[in-house]
Design a protein around this motif. Structure first.
Motif, PDB file in Angstrom:
ATOM      1  N   ALA A  53      10.184  -1.312  -8.376  1.00 14.22           N
ATOM      2  CA  ALA A  53       9.850   0.003  -7.819  1.00 14.22           C
ATOM      3  C   ALA A  53       9.559  -0.070  -6.332  1.00 14.22           C
ATOM      4  N   LEU A 103       6.788   7.322  -2.891  1.00 12.36           N
ATOM      5  CA  LEU A 103       6.930   6.476  -4.075  1.00 12.36           C
ATOM      6  C   LEU A 103       6.082   5.216  -3.957  1.00 12.36           C
ATOM      7  N   HIS A 104       6.084   4.632  -2.782  1.00 14.17           N
ATOM      8  CA  HIS A 104       5.336   3.395  -2.571  1.00 14.17           C
ATOM      9  C   HIS A 104       3.826   3.641  -2.619  1.00 14.17           C
ATOM     10  N   LYS A 107       2.546   4.808  -6.463  1.00 12.72           N
ATOM     11  CA  LYS A 107       3.009   4.069  -7.640  1.00 12.72           C
ATOM     12  C   LYS A 107       1.874   3.666  -8.570  1.00 12.72           C
TER      13      LYS A 107
END
Length: 141
Positions: A53, A103-104, A107
């Motif tokens: 991810a 997203l980072h 997460k």
């Protein structure tokens, strides 16, 4: 950019001008093969070290960034574009960067709270003793 050079060489070859007789075409083919192998090697090392991810979005953004910059330098793509096309390309690029950043950063939001919920425990046994205000309810066992 080597892939783009090979694509142009193939297009010219299919058009009747054989480009595979030139040294530069073979140089770009070897160049692309070597760098594909290097890229796969380091991508596998990154996936062994970090979570997918994290690696995949960063890989995608870096690939997009370097492709845009290389196209601007080598082929001067921005010269043939009007202002609307340039702004659209920049907006898409900023969207990709923002999405990767979000997203980072998010997460771990749902799975692992940063602060534990405090549990209040009585300090002494007298804090646990029933007072006259409490009502005893019989329990059947």
């Amino acid at each position: 950019m080597g892939v783009k050079a090979i694509g142009i060489a193939m297009k010219l070859t299919f058009g009747g001008q054989n480009q595979f007789k030139y040294f530069e075409t073979w140089f770009f083919i070897i160049f692309v093969l070597i760098f594909c192998l290097l890229q796969l090697n380091y991508l596998n090392k990154a996936l062994d070290t970090f979570n997918t991810a994290v690696v995949s979005p960063i890989y995608y953004v870096m690939f997009t960034t370097l492709t845009i910059v290389a196209s601007m330098i080598m082929f001067k793509d921005y010269v043939h574009q009007n202002a609307t096309q340039i702004i659209t390309e920049l907006c898409g690029f900023v969207t990709i960067l923002c999405g990767t950043f979000l997203l980072h950063k998010t997460k771990d939001m749902g799975s692992n709270p940063s602060k534990p919920i405090p549990v209040l425990l009585p300090k002494t046994d007298t804090d646990c003793k029933p007072t006259s205000e409490t009502t005893k309810i019989p329990a059947e066992v």
